[in-house]
Design a protein around this motif. Structure first.
Motif, PDB file in Angstrom:
ATOM      1  N   GLN A 110       0.831  -1.200   0.000  1.00  0.00           N
ATOM      2  CA  GLN A 110       0.000   0.000   0.000  1.00  0.00           C
ATOM      3  C   GLN A 110       0.875   1.263   0.000  1.00  0.00           C
ATOM      4  N   GLY A 111       0.495   2.219  -0.808  1.00  0.00           N
ATOM      5  CA  GLY A 111       1.240   3.479  -0.828  1.00  0.00           C
ATOM      6  C   GLY A 111       2.411   3.491  -1.773  1.00  0.00           C
ATOM      7  N   SER A 112       2.691   2.339  -2.392  1.00  0.00           N
ATOM      8  CA  SER A 112       3.849   2.277  -3.290  1.00  0.00           C
ATOM      9  C   SER A 112       3.605   3.061  -4.580  1.00  0.00           C
ATOM     10  N   GLY A 113       2.325   3.299  -4.877  1.00  0.00           N
ATOM     11  CA  GLY A 113       1.996   3.990  -6.123  1.00  0.00           C
ATOM     12  C   GLY A 113       1.417   3.022  -7.145  1.00  0.00           C
ATOM     13  N   LYS A 114       0.912   1.898  -6.644  1.00  0.00           N
ATOM     14  CA  LYS A 114       0.417   0.834  -7.522  1.00  0.00           C
ATOM     15  C   LYS A 114      -0.771   1.270  -8.372  1.00  0.00           C
ATOM     16  N   THR A 115      -1.767   1.864  -7.722  1.00  0.00           N
ATOM     17  CA  THR A 115      -2.959   2.264  -8.475  1.00  0.00           C
ATOM     18  C   THR A 115      -2.605   3.319  -9.526  1.00  0.00           C
ATOM     19  N   THR A 116      -1.778   4.266  -9.134  1.00  0.00           N
ATOM     20  CA  THR A 116      -1.315   5.290 -10.079  1.00  0.00           C
ATOM     21  C   THR A 116      -0.573   4.630 -11.238  1.00  0.00           C
ATOM     22  N   ALA A 117       0.270   3.652 -10.914  1.00  0.00           N
ATOM     23  CA  ALA A 117       1.053   2.959 -11.951  1.00  0.00           C
ATOM     24  C   ALA A 117       0.140   2.197 -12.914  1.00  0.00           C
ATOM     25  N   ILE A 140      -9.929  -4.631  -0.360  1.00  0.00           N
ATOM     26  CA  ILE A 140      -9.609  -4.440   1.055  1.00  0.00           C
ATOM     27  C   ILE A 140      -9.592  -2.953   1.446  1.00  0.00           C
ATOM     28  N   ARG A 141      -8.790  -2.192   0.707  1.00  0.00           N
ATOM     29  CA  ARG A 141      -8.619  -0.778   1.079  1.00  0.00           C
ATOM     30  C   ARG A 141      -9.889  -0.003   0.725  1.00  0.00           C
ATOM     31  N   PRO A 142     -10.413   0.706   1.716  1.00  0.00           N
ATOM     32  CA  PRO A 142     -11.598   1.499   1.425  1.00  0.00           C
ATOM     33  C   PRO A 142     -11.252   2.497   0.307  1.00  0.00           C
ATOM     34  N   LEU A 247       9.510   1.135 -10.663  1.00  0.00           N
ATOM     35  CA  LEU A 247      10.088   1.883  -9.548  1.00  0.00           C
ATOM     36  C   LEU A 247       9.488   3.287  -9.556  1.00  0.00           C
ATOM     37  N   THR A 248       8.654   3.555  -8.546  1.00  0.00           N
ATOM     38  CA  THR A 248       7.945   4.846  -8.524  1.00  0.00           C
ATOM     39  C   THR A 248       8.685   5.885  -7.695  1.00  0.00           C
ATOM     40  N   LYS A 249       8.247   7.106  -7.846  1.00  0.00           N
ATOM     41  CA  LYS A 249       8.707   8.245  -7.029  1.00  0.00           C
ATOM     42  C   LYS A 249      10.211   8.486  -7.154  1.00  0.00           C
ATOM     43  N   LEU A 250      10.745   8.166  -8.308  1.00  0.00           N
ATOM     44  CA  LEU A 250      12.165   8.424  -8.531  1.00  0.00           C
ATOM     45  C   LEU A 250      12.429   9.933  -8.507  1.00  0.00           C
ATOM     46  N   ASP A 251      11.392  10.697  -8.791  1.00  0.00           N
ATOM     47  CA  ASP A 251      11.516  12.157  -8.740  1.00  0.00           C
ATOM     48  C   ASP A 251      11.800  12.660  -7.326  1.00  0.00           C
ATOM     49  N   GLY A 252      11.392  11.882  -6.322  1.00  0.00           N
ATOM     50  CA  GLY A 252      11.593  12.347  -4.951  1.00  0.00           C
ATOM     51  C   GLY A 252      12.745  11.646  -4.255  1.00  0.00           C
ATOM     52  N   ILE A 273       9.943   3.506 -14.763  1.00  0.00           N
ATOM     53  CA  ILE A 273      10.105   4.360 -13.586  1.00  0.00           C
ATOM     54  C   ILE A 273       8.973   5.383 -13.546  1.00  0.00           C
ATOM     55  N   GLY A 274       8.534   5.675 -12.332  1.00  0.00           N
ATOM     56  CA  GLY A 274       7.545   6.725 -12.128  1.00  0.00           C
ATOM     57  C   GLY A 274       8.302   7.994 -11.769  1.00  0.00           C
ATOM     58  N   THR A 275       7.963   9.085 -12.469  1.00  0.00           N
ATOM     59  CA  THR A 275       8.744  10.313 -12.244  1.00  0.00           C
ATOM     60  C   THR A 275       7.867  11.484 -11.806  1.00  0.00           C
ATOM     61  N   GLY A 276       6.673  11.176 -11.310  1.00  0.00           N
ATOM     62  CA  GLY A 276       5.798  12.241 -10.836  1.00  0.00           C
ATOM     63  C   GLY A 276       4.393  11.717 -10.603  1.00  0.00           C
ATOM     64  N   GLU A 277       3.511  12.593 -10.113  1.00  0.00           N
ATOM     65  CA  GLU A 277       2.160  12.151  -9.765  1.00  0.00           C
ATOM     66  C   GLU A 277       1.213  12.098 -10.954  1.00  0.00           C
ATOM     67  N   LYS A 278       1.571  12.787 -12.021  1.00  0.00           N
ATOM     68  CA  LYS A 278       0.669  12.826 -13.183  1.00  0.00           C
ATOM     69  C   LYS A 278       0.657  11.474 -13.907  1.00  0.00           C
TER      70      LYS A 278
HETATM   71  P1  GDP Z   1      -1.150   2.519  -3.888  1.00  0.00           P
HETATM   72  O1  GDP Z   1      -1.633   2.527  -2.477  1.00  0.00           O
HETATM   73  O2  GDP Z   1       0.061   1.667  -4.042  1.00  0.00           O
HETATM   74  O3  GDP Z   1      -2.192   2.205  -4.897  1.00  0.00           O
HETATM   75  O4  GDP Z   1      -0.590   3.990  -4.169  1.00  0.00           O
HETATM   76  P2  GDP Z   1      -1.218   5.216  -4.965  1.00  0.00           P
HETATM   77  O5  GDP Z   1      -1.233   4.926  -6.411  1.00  0.00           O
HETATM   78  O6  GDP Z   1      -2.491   5.614  -4.317  1.00  0.00           O
HETATM   79  O7  GDP Z   1      -0.082   6.319  -4.735  1.00  0.00           O
HETATM   80  C1  GDP Z   1       0.273   6.769  -3.437  1.00  0.00           C
HETATM   81  C2  GDP Z   1       0.760   8.219  -3.558  1.00  0.00           C
HETATM   82  O8  GDP Z   1       1.969   8.265  -4.293  1.00  0.00           O
HETATM   83  C3  GDP Z   1      -0.209   9.129  -4.303  1.00  0.00           C
HETATM   84  O9  GDP Z   1      -0.228  10.381  -3.656  1.00  0.00           O
HETATM   85  C4  GDP Z   1       0.420   9.248  -5.697  1.00  0.00           C
HETATM   86  O10 GDP Z   1       0.095  10.459  -6.330  1.00  0.00           O
HETATM   87  C5  GDP Z   1       1.883   9.196  -5.353  1.00  0.00           C
HETATM   88  N1  GDP Z   1       2.721   8.720  -6.475  1.00  0.00           N
HETATM   89  C6  GDP Z   1       2.569   7.590  -7.207  1.00  0.00           C
HETATM   90  N2  GDP Z   1       3.571   7.467  -8.121  1.00  0.00           N
HETATM   91  C7  GDP Z   1       4.355   8.563  -7.972  1.00  0.00           C
HETATM   92  C8  GDP Z   1       5.571   9.014  -8.630  1.00  0.00           C
HETATM   93  O11 GDP Z   1       6.134   8.393  -9.533  1.00  0.00           O
HETATM   94  N3  GDP Z   1       6.092  10.201  -8.164  1.00  0.00           N
HETATM   95  C9  GDP Z   1       5.498  10.912  -7.152  1.00  0.00           C
HETATM   96  N4  GDP Z   1       6.097  12.046  -6.774  1.00  0.00           N
HETATM   97  N5  GDP Z   1       4.395  10.504  -6.530  1.00  0.00           N
HETATM   98  C10 GDP Z   1       3.818   9.349  -6.921  1.00  0.00           C
END
Ligand code: GDP
Length: 296
Positions: A110-117, A140-142, A247-252, A273-278
């Protein structure tokens, strides 16, 4: 951006080497000691650093480098090659197999950025002319289902859901039948993430894997968690035999330890690689470009 500090430190080391002209064995060993410290400070896995330094040192002490007119350049070239090889040498493409629909299973904590990915990948595939569908298997997650629906609508990709009362294994299975009858050629399954790796999570993922026979099992990990990300990758790989990593959030991530360790530790490539929230902030992972960027 990742590797800032590592990059700066390596440049310092090489600047010193360049200033020396011909290099002695001691010069090279001193330089390698500094490279080692820089890599450890970048949070690269200890064993990975050790193997890397041994490989570079052995090559750098070879006759070719020692007798070269530009030994420092040769050492930098070796470091570049070894860094590239550490990260997997060549870019690893997405494997969509040959059955329709192709199935991509997305896993991660959770929080890894899976749904965004999931959304980023769907967006990318759509741009490549595919007709992808997202599948909501996180019951599971609301709000996980709602989040996937929002992501889906942002990239204009349909989301298959059966609510949160149905077993995820049944949802996954039904989604494949639905995709077949609706001309969807790629199914991206968003599975449940937990805060920690536990048997229940793994069991569920193993069961989904059994029924959907995925072409790709992509593990999503957060680069900012450094060596934890590497440990997570090892655990998921042992249980699920993943095919690659996003690999997400490489920007941070200012250090870059996960990016440099994951392939060497798990033998599985970083594919994106994920490089941002968009939802457009996703890039294929190119080991050679990354190595060049680190070396500045
Ligand atoms: P999940 O719980 O694994 O499904 O995670 P989410 O997809 O909900 O992402 C968790 C948080 O990480 C959200 O605020 C996203 O916007 C942020 N996020 C996801 N990928 C990236 C990324 O590559 N870069 C940055 N800066 N934020 C990201």
């Amino acid at each position: 951006m990742a590797f800032e500090s590592l990059s700066g430190k390596l440049q310092e080391v090489f600047k010193k080497l360049r200033g020396k002209g011909k290099l002695s064995e001691k010069d090279i060993k001193d330089a390698m000691r500094e490279v080692k410290v820089a890599l450890l400070e970048a949070d690269v896995n200890f064993k990975v650093v050790k193997d890397f330094i041994n490989a570079v040192t052995e090559k750098a002490l070879g006759q070719e480098v020692m007798e070269s007119l530009t030994p420092a350049q040769q050492v930098i070239k070796i470091v570049n090659e070894e860094l590239t090889s550490l990260m997997g040498s060549t870019q690893s493409w997405l494997n969509l197999g040959n059955k329709i629909p192709a199935v991509i299973m997305m896993v991660g904590l959770q929080g890894s950025g899976k749904t965004t990915a999931c959304g980023k990948l769907a967006n990318l595939l759509k741009k490549q002319g595919k007709n992808p569908m997202l599948v909501a298997c996180d019951v599971i997650r609301p709000a996980a289902i709602k989040q996937l629906q929002v992501v889906g609508s942002n990239v204009n990709v349909p989301v298959f859901t059966m609510g949160d009362k149905t077993n995820p294994v049944d949802i996954a299975k039904a989604s494949i039948d639905y995709a077949k009858s609706h001309n969807m050629d790629v199914v991206i399954i968003d599975t449940a993430g937990r805060l920690h790796i536990d048997d229940e999570l793994m069991e569920e993922l193993i069961n989904i894997k059994k029924v959907v026979n995925p072409d790709e099992i992509l593990l999503v990990v957060d680069a900012m968690t450094g060596q934890d990300a590497v440990n997570v990758a090892s655990s998921f790989n042992e249980r699920l035999d993943i095919t690659g990593v996003i690999l997400t959030k490489l920007d941070g991530d200012t250090r870059g330890g996960a990016a440099l360790s994951i392939k060497a530790v798990t033998q599985k490539p970083i594919k994106y690689i994920g490089t941002g929230e968009k939802l457009s902030d996703i890039e294929p992972f190119y080991p050679d470009r990354m190595a060049s960027r680190i070396l500045g």
